[in-house]
Structure formats: C-alpha cells, structure tokens
Design a protein around this motif. Structure first.
Motif: not given
Lengths: 1067, 488
Positions: A59, A64, A355
């Motif tokens: 995450k 990302d 992500k």
C-alpha cells in the motif's frame, strides 16, 4: 496473540460456512503454513513472500507512485536491493544478510516509531510471518514474478504408482498432492449421485427418472462417457453455460440507474447460448465479444456478440452531464473485460496507479482507449425509445436481403438522376418570369396579439411562450428572445427524413454562445437523443441536423463560416430527402456555405412514432429560439421565418434572401448553372418523374427500416476519439493524452497487432497471454467443484488467492489452448477424472483437515445456484417450458414491488409459458431484480460479478416453503405421483423422493414421510376447504378428479422434499 | 484480542457464540453444534464475549448509540424552505445568481442552460425556536417543538449532482454501485441484538411516484448477501414469502417442519456434514420469523394516544407515519438499523406546493418518533437521522413568479439533522453563505457524516473494513473525518 494465515481462505465469507471457517482459521492455511515451519524448506517467494508483502507493505511500498512512502518499493528487486545507507552498507533488503536489511529490523523492532507496518495502518505481522521474511532474506531474497504473470508452461503430470486410481492427468496432479498430505482419495460416488452431479453441472437441470434408470441399467464400460457426450450435446448445456456467463456480462433487461427503462438484449443472450451449444472455441468467444465488428466482413453474429460491451448500466436522468456518464461506460467496459477475461482488477487503476499489481493509471486509460471509440452518447433518451448508437439492425429471416435490395434500388435511382442532370443542357434563353418559390408558412413577426403572432397565410398562428417581444427587424419588425423564451409554430414543418424541405430566416445574434438553438422540431436535446431536426449556432457557426438518435443515427452539416453578431444575416437551409449529409445545403445571404459533414449516417426516421413507444407523439412542434433544457438564443432576434415543403434550388435560396431582405432586390439574374438546376427541378418532366419515384422508394425504405428492431453493439469511429488520463478518474479532469495499449508487464502488445479492439482481443487470446486461459479453466473448474483452483476468480493479481494446485491449473490451461480452446473438451476432461467422480462425503478427520476441500480428497459438494434451484422445481414437477431463447419471461413475483420503488412501472406477470421457463430467461430489472433470485445470492447485475456467495438464510427457507412458484410445482408434482399410484403411498413417496434427490429413500426416511403424509391427510380431511385453497395456488389448475385431501397432503409431502437439503445441494 | 482482526474477509476470530446463536438459531433450535466447536485458538476468546454478533468483537470506542433510525428524505429536500434561513435571498429575489457566488461550479443540464438563474427567496416564514434559537420554517410546526433534541447540520455537502449517484453515495459511500450500504456494514460489523428479526430493516412509503429507489441502496454490495436489508412492506405479507400458503395453518406447518427436521437429522447422522445443521437452523429461524414479524408489525395494541402523537396517517399502513411508529417498535426489539424512505422531495417546479405536501406527510411523525423514543428512554441510545441526498439551488429552475418557483439539485450545501444516540441536543453546526449557496463554516462531507455515524456506534470508520478484489474497502472509502463537535 496474533496468528494470521499467509493467505486468507476467502475474500468473501460464506454464511453457511462460518463454522467451518473457524476450523479453517485455526488449522491455519493447511498447505502453505505447514511448508513454512520446516526449517530446511526453501521459502517460495511467489507463494509465501509476495502475498505477505503485498498485503502488508505494498500500500505504501508498492507500484503506486503517489502513495509511496520513503521512496521505497518492495515489489521490485532492484528497488528493494538499492543501497540506502552507504556507510552501513544497508538496503531495505540485502540478499543473504538479514543483519544489513532494514526490512528485517523494521519488522522486529520494539520501537513503535520505526516498526513496520506502522501502527496507524492497522496492519501487523505475526511472529511466524516475521520469521518467514527473515528466512527469505537469509536464503538470498530471491524475487520471482507473480505466478499469474509467468507464461504458461505445460507441466508433466506426476508419475504415480501403477495401482493408482488415476484416470487422467488431472488425477495425477491431485493425487500426488494428496500423497504429500498423507491423504487418500474418496471412493467413487454412487451412480445416482454421479448422474445428478453431471446433469446439474453441464445442463443446470436434474436428470429425469428415465435417464437415471437408463444409466443405472447401463453396465457397459463407456456408459459414463456416453452420458457426458449426451449432456454436452443437449441444448440445455448452452443455456446453463450462458446462465453462468450472464453475471460476468452484467446481463439485464433494463438500463439500470434510476429510471431503469427496459431494453431488450435477449438476442445477445441467445447468441451466447448458441455459441456454447455450437462449441465456439473460447478464444473466438472472447474475440467476437470484444471485437467481432472489426473482423474482416463480419457476420451478423460476430457483430451481435459485441453487445457484451454495451451491457453496462446507462442513465437518462434529467440534467446529467453526458460526458460524465460516457466516461463511466467506457470505464465499465475496461473493468468488465479485465475481470471476465483476465481476472484482473483493472478498475482499481481508474483513479490512481494500482496499489498491488503492475497496472498504472496510464495503463487503465490506455486500455480505455480501445473502448472509447464508438459513436455513442452518455445518456439514453427519455422521450423516445431509440436504441442508443451504435446499433445493429435485427433483421428477421429474409428482411436483410429485402432491405439491401431497396437500398440498391435507391442508389441506382440516385445515380440515374445524377446522370440525367449532367446530360441536361442549359436552356437556350433566360426566362423573363420565373415563379417565385412560395413557402408553406411564413412568419413576419409584425404583430403580437393574445400571446401569438400570425403566419402570413392566416392558418398557423405561432404561440409565444414566456414573452418574446417585438423589436425593429430586417423588414418591419422582428422577434427578440431572452434565451429562456420561445415561439411555437404549431402544425408547421412536420417533415420526416424522406421529405424534401427548406427554411429561410433572418437572424441577429447578440453574442457568440457555445451553443444556441435557433429553431428545431423536437422534444428536447439529450433527453430525447435530439430526435427531429434542428438549426443551431455553435460559437456562431450555423449547423443543421436531422436526427433519429444523436450522434450515431443522424446527419449533420456545419458551416465553416461564423455569423457576425449584432447584424442581420439571412440563412437558408435546403434538404433533398436523401438522408445524406450532402443532401443538406446551407446558404448565407443567398450564397452557398462551405460545410463540414459532422455526421452522415441516418437510418431511421426523425419523427416520434407511437409504435416505437415514443412519448408525446403528435405534440412535437416546430419551435424558435429555445428548447427544453437546452441553451436558447440569448438576446438574439429572428425575422421573416419561412418554411418550404420542397428543396429550394441555389437560385431560389438567393431569391428568398433578396426578397425578404427588402424591396427591389428580387431581380437577381441567375447564372447558367443556377438556371439549369431550376429548370431541371421545375420543368424537366423526366427528371421530375424520376424524383417522384425516388421519393416513393425512399419512403418505402423508411417504412421498412423503421420496423426493424435494433440492439446496441460496437462499431468503430472512422477517426479515433482522443483518450486522456482522467485525474482521480473524474471526467472533467483531463491529464495527458494516451494511445491504446495494455499493461505491458502482463504481455507486451504485439507490434503486428492493430491498435484497436481487434488487436486487444488478439493480445488477450495469444498463446503467450498468461491470464486468459488460466482464468477460463479456473471458471470451468469452479462450475464443477464449487471452488476454483484459484478461489478469487475475480482477482488473479498479487492480492488474489493463490492457486491450490498451480501445476494442475497450468496443465489445464495449456491443454485447453492446445485443444484449440475447446470448451466442451475441457468440461469432458474434468468430469472424466477420478477426482471429479469421488464421493463428496467426508469423515470428521478430513473435514477438520480440509474443510473447504481445497486438496480435493473428496468430490464436489455445493449448494445449487438460484437459477438451478428454481429450474429443479420446474423439471421435477414437469412444468418446465423448454423453448430456447427469445425475450425474457416474467414468472411469479410478489405484487407491487416495482411500484413501491417509485418507478411507476408495473410487473405484468406472464400467464402461461413465461411462468415455467428456465430461470436464465427471467426478466431482470436492475433496480429491483427478481427477489427470489436475490435471496439465493444472485447479484443485481449492475456491475460485472465473477463469483457469487453462497449463504444460508431463513429468507431462503421462506421462498422454498411459500413462493407460489414452488408451491405450485410441489402440487403439480403431487398430481403426477398421485395419478399413477392412487392406492400406493409408498410408491408415491418413492417417486417423489427420487425426483427430488435422485436416489431411493431409506426405510426410516420412508417412515417419516409416511407419518408426515398421515398427519397432513388428517388435517386436510378435517378441513377440505383449506385443501382447496392450498391446491388453487398457481395458474395451472389442479385435477379436480383427484381426491382433495390426498392431493393436498401429497403436495405438502412434495413441498417438504423440496425443502430438503438434498434438493438444493449438489453432492 | 486484536481489534484489527475485523479487517479481514474472515471474521473467524471475531466470531462469537452470539454470532452462532443469531445466525444458526441455536437458542431455539436446541441443536448441539458441539462437534463444530473444535478446540480452537481464538475461538475460546471469542466465546468469552457474548454481547456482539458482528465481526467487531469489542467496540473501538464506547458506543453511544446501539441502533439507528434513518429517515431518508429521497429526492433532496430544500434546505432553504426548512432549516437554512436566508433573508438575503428574499431581499435579492429575482437577481441573477452572481458568478462570484457560483464560482464556475457545475450545474445540472436542467437549469444549466437557462439564460438567467434568478435568486429565489423562500415563500415561507421562519422563526427561531428552542433554547438554541434554531431557525425553522412554518412548514415544520411539529419539528419546532422538538428542536431542543435536534443536532442540526447545515453544512452537509456531497459530490454528486444527479439523484442516482447522489443517493447511492449517501447510502453506500460511493457513487458507483457495488458497495455495501450503511446498514449492511453495520449488520456485518455489529451483528444483531434480536435473533428473531433481521438486523437491518427497510421501510418505504409506497405510492410516491418520484425519483425511484433501488434495492442496491439497502444491498450488501460485495459483502455476503445475508447482510442486505430486509424490506418490511405494508399489507398482509410484511416480508416477502413470509406467509404460509393459503390453506396451510401454523400447526400444519409446524408438523411439516418437524418431519423435515427428522429427515435432516438422519442425513446429518449419516454424512456428518455440518452444513446440515445450518439447514436445520435456517428452517427454525424462518419459522420464528413467521411469528416475530407479524408481532412487531401489528400495531393494533398501541394506545390511542400513540396514534394521536404520530398523527392521523399512523393508522394507515405504509404511510410515513405508520412506518415511523413501526420503526419505534423495531428499535424496541433491538433491530440495529432501520432505514425509512420517503420520496417526493424533488421539487424542480411548483416547489411551494410540493414541499408543503411533503412536510405535511413527514413533520408530525418525525417529531413524534423523537418524542416517543424519548418517553420510553430509547432516544438515549437510538440515533435518529433525517435528511436527503443533496440540497436545492438558491435560484429558481424555470420561471420565478411571485408565488411559484422551482429549485434544481444542489450538492454544495444541504441540511441534515440527527437526534439521540450520542449527539449534542439543541445544537446547530455549520453555516452557509448569506445566499445559501456554499458552505462557509464547518463543512461536513458525506464521508465525514458516515465516519461520525460509525463513531456514534462505537466504530472507528477506518477499522471496519472488508477485503474485496485485493483491497480493504470501508464505508468511508479513503477519507472521512469524525465531526467531533457533534458528539455529546
């Protein structure tokens, strides 16, 4: 205490399996966890480490860019290995050196500020997981690609002992695994179980008693194989496979969103049934749906298949921003193709880089560029029932040939006229007295009385709405508009697309508006797909259109010239009735304007028609200067508005401008060319006769085409619409422009592939694509075992579930492709395996060790789908109507549901056949789907759904107990068993029991059912009126010759059996 | 126990005995599931806490509210005719909306093409009421009497401008369909306090043909479908398929179900398949539902004074008043989330007439519900919410006349009120500009509203999550701040 399996057993909780889930949780993920505790065992990056990193770290340290913290990426080796502290020679990960790997101390430090994952993330690592990561680093921190992105190799099936029960390579893969787990396969299921299992899996229907008997009696060695062949050849096979496809395709009978109007996609659904029954290879099945229209000389079925991309929801909510919803539709196509064909969660990259998976936001929009290129509108029509473009005409039988013939005749006639025009010589003398073109209506705007202004012929006074006023005009006075008011010329200009017509008027714009309506004959703008005709000024440029549905079924020409503001200009529009853009001419002050054909494809009429179900037929009026929810002619003035019911010649257009612009300017002498064209149209009898014939033909063609229904399909725009990255996914936040493309880490886009949907489809179905075949074989596997080899059908990415038997999955995928993507062969392969044929019952030990049957030491067992449960009742009662295809049916549904939701729609249930058709034909309203289906876990079909939950709720019991569909089926079945065996209760029970469960009842079951029957018989004998009430349920009348109490009691008996676990569960 | 265990798809560790009781009906079924309860790490701890049935074994915060009654005013009621008093609008009635106020924000296509956007002052009189001096219009006479209980938020705003996305956003936290509704999240998170009734009940005023409602609004989205709302309808069958078929008595049904259970017990003895137990419990719970639903929906024993309190409509089944009364009865029985819908607030034209009707239909019963809950001591831990999916424009859609106007959709500001369950009573929060177009103080976004709602129920909105398609989803998506000022 913090104990966490490395991979979650399911991304969705199944209600009925809660208890099992506890056990499963505790045992810990059997296979993976056990591997992990063996110290000598080499850690598997793909199966043990990546899922962990992905779940807890990616995450903030994943693909990302925007979400990344500390400039650290852990999904790529080079980034993880990069030296971060040169002095200490530390990196996030130093292969073989946990002591220099920051990851290792970060996960184990007790210092809260340094510890990863940080407390604020609500994530943590168990001690086992920490140990595993340490060990991975120590063993060299090897990175391997995510398993699903590795090209499919065909593994060799493991060698097994000679006495193994293996019947095909599937068994070898599974049995080898069982051996490692010290498990034995289960014995083969009974023949009754096998035929029932096979019948539901392949046809979605239970076997008939005759079929069961025949199979039990067939002792030949190939009995089972022949049974498979028979099932696969049954037309019901295609229905069942199609039924499974409908959730993915988000198939429904309505648009969705709030008004949720009906639209019929059943021709596409019927194509799916056909495709499965004809065993269209899966790669073609994919290709046709994505890009059938782009195949060379596509067949009608190939084009029809692309309706798949138009099944997304659509809205017509008043005031919606067209582009906002169009962007939604395109995004839905991408997400749906991603989920259904690739098992990828592409939709996650709509607003930001993915992500977890190597899919950038740019990739998402590159993909969307493939689907962004049809001539569509973001809103469907509220006031008409036009099919949103692009569409395919759905011809019946010989209609297409007839239509082609008509069109050919028209083309020939047009060519003949052109020839005639070329061959006609100029007249020798100029004429002294050419009749002036006479309008059919003229509005000079000289006076207003009683909110109306007369036309010059005294017939059609025009109504003023909200007070336009008179000002000094081009000639006398003119009408001045505010932008919010308008003038309605009632009864004037009622032209269809085959009628030649012309208009002349003086206009004086006050400012350049992006869009200003000068006049139109239509109900509204986007609210009716602009049906009708319209003259607009767009940033001062005049345009004229004839429209069935904007933009794909319309002609529009736009002048290159800009009108001056605060000055009078004369505009004339002429149309020849040809439905071609070049049949439209615009004139400014008598001079023909150079125009651009913005659209040139009009194939249905421009009028509202009652037989189409359009609204307000007969009350659409020619209106000046404004339109419902459109941008009016703000502070603009109009004068001398004339309507002609023929197509003016260029010289006439000049005359009209001159005459209305003031006295004395009429004697404009025509040029030779102008005169010749005038003579041709007004005096050349040959030409005039041919024109009349042509018009008749066009009218005939119009009438013919108007009756042909349409369906939404894909059809590529000639010039590619530019596609942009949309920041945060917002339609109005355009970022950089992008070209069509794919996530290249999955598989590079072949250089030889066309950059359109066809290229995309070929990329998807390429042998090298690592996903498409895996996803499909997994889905087929699920249809037999209730679980996929990869549990998360919808996600093969790094956050998805890992395959329980990756070698088997790859072997199946490779074999599938080698077979030419032969779906029936794949089914046959699976159901022929010894693994499939195992008994599904499990002892407590096996149940504890493998509650979800991931290891496959027993046969499949799962609750039937909503459709199968209802169809089952229809088959066992003998009520099932077997007709294939056609518009959807409306079976029993509690009254008033549609009304309650406020749509003003009424569910008019079918009376005869429609009550008893297979459930895949049940009418599907997205905002209020059939309740009994939803109760049994069907999705709403608003979005693509790859997998249904299986829950067990009391509401389901109530459906089976009380829904008239099931009560009636129980009663019809009761009549059936009663008729043959009026005196033999046991025989009745046996037959009913066999119909419901596929097996003979055991003695004690028989005894219970006898008791039940007697109890109910007593009740009904005491109260015959109750029996009668009960038997009257349903459209099908009961046989009054049968003894009422007995029939009622037998019905309760049948109903009881219908509520047995065995009725709704496949074992 | 680690509370973040609620974040996974597998609520096993949060699973409690209560959960078993609720889901499988052990209590009344009397069927032992002992063989299922293998000695298991985590489970023992789970069993130690008998009070919750959802994945949240322990609340993240002390819960102020135990249940919610959400009076959803579908269509978007005008804040300018109800709670957001703007005398300046009346002063500048008829003037074109200044561009400095609009600031280029988008309008719908219904009024966006108008040549002029005339400011429209409310035709209704406002007065201050209660200790806080809350401005309320004359359209809501009953509400004025309970203003000291209300926590009024005048600064709500949303992103969607059309009904479907806006109401979907309000009810699921996303404009896109496919997400679980608020009630489904609570059902999943908190479970049920009554094993004989669904935890999430939906009541709709029928016959209001306006902006339609969709089952997705009370759907479970990607959560298992058991968490979806169950609609209670007026009429003889409050829950779909609830009633026995004609001719089948309760006694007859009971006999049948006993035999069915015998059959299932044979089967279980033979196959040791634990799902058979589920099946047995499913039928027992269905049978109990058949009794408990008519019991709760039968208002015939309510005293006359109660009907008088809720107003004349309360005796007509299905009306908003009757639904409010039913909501109270459901709340008394521990139903966790009771969602009412009353459509008809979409006054694009004829607003003065339309909103009068709407207020007449809802004012008395909404106020009565608060009064009634309070007199029973239920208001303390019941959160009542009143509001729609967006507000309405301060300018007239269509022609403005001396006695008529319409208002278009307006996402930039609207008013919602809450009462009971942990919110500050007699409190006004947030402010809009003097023309009632933009929020100028204490904005509350839909996500903030959801975060606050969950907080009142003891839930940290960032911790109630469900993993789907590889991502942990939550009601508040990726944002949302609790409006702390509203908490009592």
């Amino acid at each position: 205490m913090d104990f966490r399996p490395f991979s979650r057993p399911s991304s969705k909780l199944r209600f009925s399996r809660l208890a099992l889930a506890v056990v499963f949780f505790v045992v810990g993920l059997v296979s993976f966890a056990l591997n992990a505790v063996e110290p000598a065992e080499k850690v598997n990056f793909s199966f043990q480490i990546r899922p962990l990193l992905a779940d807890r770290c990616f995450k903030c340290h994943g693909p990302d860019d925007k979400a990344r913290k500390g400039k650290l990426r852990l999904d790529l080796a080079e980034s993880a290995y990069a030296i971060r502290d040169a002095e200490k020679r530390e990196a996030a990960v130093v292969p073989s050196h946990p002591e220099r790997s920051q990851l290792c101390w970060r996960i184990s430090t007790t210092n809260e500020d340094d510890r990863m994952p940080p407390a604020a993330s609500n994530l943590s690592l168990s001690s086992e997981e920490k140990e595993l990561l340490q060990r991975w680093v120590k063993q060299g921190a090897e990175y391997t690609p995510h398993w699903a992105y590795i090209p499919i190799q065909k593994p060799s099936p493991p060698k097994l002992a000679d006495d193994s029960p293996a019947q095909n390579p599937i068994d070898a893969f599974v049995l080898a695994k069982l051996q490692r787990e010290n498990l034995k396969p289960s014995p083969e299921a009974t023949r009754e179980t096998l035929i029932r299992r096979l019948s539901f899996d392949l046809r979605g229907l239970p076997p008939t008693l005759e079929e069961i008997d025949a199979f039990l009696a067939d002792k030949s060695r190939d009995a089972y194989e022949r049974l498979i062949e028979k099932e696969l050849a049954s037309p019901a096979y295609g229905e069942q496979q199609a039924s499974l496809w409908l959730d993915l395709a988000r198939f429904a009978d309505t648009y969705g969103y709030q008004s949720d109007v009906d639209r019929d996609f059943s021709p596409w659904r019927d194509w799916v049934i056909r495709a499965f029954n004809q065993n269209l290879p899966y790669d073609q099945f994919v290709l046709w749906q994505l890009a059938g229209d782009l195949l060379p000389a596509p067949t009608r079925d190939q084009i029809l298949a692309t309706a798949f991309n138009r099944l997304h929801r659509q809205t017509n909510e008043g005031g919606s921003v067209e582009e906002e919803f169009r962007a939604e539709y395109v995004a839905d196509r991408v997400a749906t193709a991603g989920t259904s064909f690739l098992g990828l969660t592409l939709g996650c990259a709509k607003c930001h880089d993915h992500k977890y998976d190597p899919i950038t936001q740019k990739d998402f929009y590159r993909m969307s560029a493939f689907f962004n290129n049809i001539d569509e509108c973001g809103l469907y029509s509220h006031f008409t029932r036009a099919t949103p473009t692009p569409t395919l005409l759905l011809y019946a039988e010989d209609q297409e040939a007839r239509h082609e013939k008509l069109k050919a005749e028209i083309a020939a006639k047009e060519a003949a006229l052109a020839l005639l025009a070329r061959q006609t010589e100029s007249p020798a003398n100029a004429r002294s007295s050419i009749p002036r073109p006479e309008p059919s209506a003229r509005y000079s705007f000289e006076e207003i009385s009683k909110e109306s202004t007369p036309d010059n012929f005294g017939s059609n006074a025009a109504q003023l709405v909200d007070g336009p006023s008179l000002v000094s005009g081009k000639a006398g006075r003119a009408m001045l508009f505010s932008g919010d008011n308008y003038v309605v010329c009632k009864g004037a200009g009622a032209f269809n697309r085959t009628m030649p017509f012309s208009f002349g008027l003086w206009v004086k714009p006050a400012e350049y508006q992006p869009r200003a309506v000068i006049f139109h004959r239509s109900r509204s703008w986007t609210d009716s797909g602009s049906r009708g005709y319209e003259l607009l000024l767009e940033d001062g440029r005049p345009s004229f259109s004839l429209i069935h549905f904007w933009p794909g079924n319309a002609i529009k020409v736009q002048a290159k010239t800009v009108l001056p503001t605060n000055e009078w200009s004369h505009l004339a529009i002429t149309y020849d009735g040809s439905s071609h853009a070049n049949g439209l001419q615009l004139y400014l002050n008598g001079e023909q304007l150079e125009v651009e054909a913005v659209r040139d494809r009009l194939y249905k009429d421009i009028l509202h028609r009652a037989q189409w179900g359009d609204a307000e037929v007969g009350s659409i009026e020619l209106t000046l200067a404004g339109r419902f929810r459109d941008s009016g002619f703000k502070n603009g003035a109009i004068d001398e508005f004339e309507i002609f019911d023929h197509c003016l010649t260029p010289w006439e257009a000049k005359l009209v401008a001159a005459r209305t612009g003031g006295a004395g300017k009429e004697a404009v002498p025509p040029s030779d060319k102008e005169l010749r064209e005038w003579v041709l149209r007004h005096e050349n009898t040959n030409y005039m006769a041919a024109c009349a014939e042509l018009r008749k033909l066009r009218e005939e063609e119009n009438t013919f085409a108007n009756d042909i229904p349409e369906i939404m399909v894909m059809n590529e725009l000639p010039t590619r619409r530019p596609t942009f990255v949309l920041k945060r996914g917002a339609y109005d936040a355009r970022g950089e422009p992008v070209e069509p493309g794919v996530p290249e880490t999955i598989l590079p886009f072949g250089k030889d592939l066309p950059k359109n949907r066809l290229g995309l489809a070929k990329w998807m179905t390429a042998r090298q694509n690592p996903l498409t075949a895996r996803v499909e074989v997994n889905r087929v596997w699920r249809s037999h075992f209730g679980h996929g080899l990869v549990e998360s059908d919808e996600d093969f990415g790094t956050q998805g579930r890992l395959p329980t038997n990756p070698e088997l999955l790859d072997w199946l995928a490779a074999t599938f492709m080698d077979s030419g993507w032969d779906i029936k062969a794949l089914h046959k392969l699976i159901v022929s395996s010894a693994i499939y044929k195992q008994s599904s019952s499990a002892g407590p030990e096996l149940l504890a060790k493998d509650p979800e049957n991931r290891l496959l030491a027993r046969g499949p067992r799962h609750r039937l789908r909503a459709e199968e449960i209802r169809d089952n009742a229809l088959v066992v009662s003998g009520l099932l109507a077997t007709r294939i295809g056609g518009p959807s049916a409306k079976p029993y549904q509690p009254e008033g549901l549609w009304e309650e939701s406020g749509t003003g729609k009424h569910y008019e249930r079918d009376k005869v056949e429609g009550l008893y058709r297979r459930s895949l034909y049940t009418f599907w309203r997205r905002t209020a789907p059939p309740p009994s289906m939803l109760i049994f876990d069907a999705p709403t079909r608003e979005v693509c759904t790859a997998r249904r939950d299986t829950t067990a709720t009391p509401l389901q019991s109530l459906v089976l107990l009380n829904d008239p569909q099931f009560v009636e089926a129980a009663r019809v079945l009761a009549e059936r068993v009663l008729k043959g065996n009026a005196d033999d209760l046991d025989a009745r029970i046996r037959t009913a029991f066999r119909l419901m469960t596929g097996r003979e009842p055991k003695d004690r079951e028989l005894e219970v059912l006898r008791g039940l029957y007697e109890e109910q018989l007593n009740l009904f004998s005491a109260e015959p009126a109750a029996a009668e009430d009960y038997l009257k349920i349903g459209e099908r009348t009961y046989d009054k010759a049968l003894p009422l109490p007995a029939l009622a009691a037998t019905t309760v008996l049948a109903s009881t059996l219908m509520n047995m676990d065995e009725f709704v569960v496949e074992r | 126990m680690n509370t973040n265990l609620c974040t996974g798809p597998l609520p096993a560790a949060g699973l409690t005995r209560r959960h078993f009781l609720n889901r499988f009906g052990l209590g009344l079924g009397g069927i032992a599931l002992s063989h299922l309860l293998n000695p298991a790490r985590g489970l023992a701890e789970a069993l130690a806490n008998p009070h919750h049935g959802g994945v949240i074994a322990h609340p993240h915060f002390p819960a102020k509210a135990k249940r919610v009654i959400y009076l959803f005013m579908a269509g978007g009621p005008s804040q300018l005719e109800t709670f957001d008093y703007k005398p300046m609008l009346n002063q500048r009635n008829g003037e074109d909306l200044p561009t400095s106020v609009r600031m280029g924000q988008r309008l719908t296509g219904m009024s966006g093409n108008q040549a002029i956007l005339p400011l429209a002052g409310s035709l209704f009189k406002f007065k201050q009421h209660g200790k806080a001096g809350l401005w309320v219009s004359e359209l809501l006479p009953h509400t004025t009497k309970i203003v000291d209980e209300l926590c009024v938020v005048r600064s709500m705003f949303t992103e969607a401008i059309n009904h479907d996305p806006a109401i979907t956003f309000m009810q699921t936290g996303s404009e896109i369909s496919g997400r679980p509704s608020i009630g489904a999240w609570l059902n999943y998170g908190l479970g049920s306090d009554n094993e004989n009734l669904p935890a999430f009940v939906v009541l709709i005023t029928p016959g209001k043909v306006d902006q339609p409602l969709y089952s997705r609004l009370w759907g479970s989205g990607f959560l298992p479908s058991e968490y979806q709302g169950v609609q209670f309808r007026s009429g003889k069958e409050p829950v779909l398929y609830l009633g026995n078929p004609a001719g089948i008595s309760t006694a007859g049904r009971r006999l049948m179900l006993d035999r069915l259970r015998e059959l299932h017990e044979f089967q279980r003895a033979e196959s040791a398949d634990p799902e058979i137990d589920t099946r047995i419990s499913q039928y027992e719970m269905a049978f109990r539902l058949q009794a408990s639903v008519p019991e709760v929906t039968d208002v015939s024993k309510e005293p006359q004074s109660i009907f008088e309190l809720y107003g004349p409509d309360a005796k007509k089944p299905g009306t908003f008043a009757a639904n409010c009364l039913l909501a109270r009865r459901l709340a008394e029985r521990g139903v966790k989330f009771i969602q009412l819908y009353h459509q008809g607030w979409d006054q694009h034209g004829n607003l003065p007439k339309g909103i009068k009707t709407q207020c007449r239909e809802t004012d008395q019963a909404s106020a009565a519900l608060i009064t009634d809950l309070k007199q029973r001591g239920l208001l303390e831990d019941t959160l009542v919410i009143w509001g729609g999916e967006f507000g309405r424009t301060n300018y007239s859609q269509g022609k403005l006349t001396s006695d008529d106007y319409g208002r278009d959709h307006h996402p930039r500001c609207f008013t919602t009120w809450m009462a009971g369950g942990g919110v500050k009573p007699g409190f006004v929060y947030g402010e809009t500009d003097e023309l009632g177009y933009n929020v100028v103080k204490d904005p509350v976004h839909v996500h903030d509203f959801h975060a606050t709602l969950l907080r009142l129920l003891g839930i940290d909105h960032e911790q109630l999550t469900f993993k789907h398609q590889g991502r942990r989803f939550r009601l508040t998506d990726v944002s949302g701040n609790v409006a702390e000022a509203l908490l009592a």
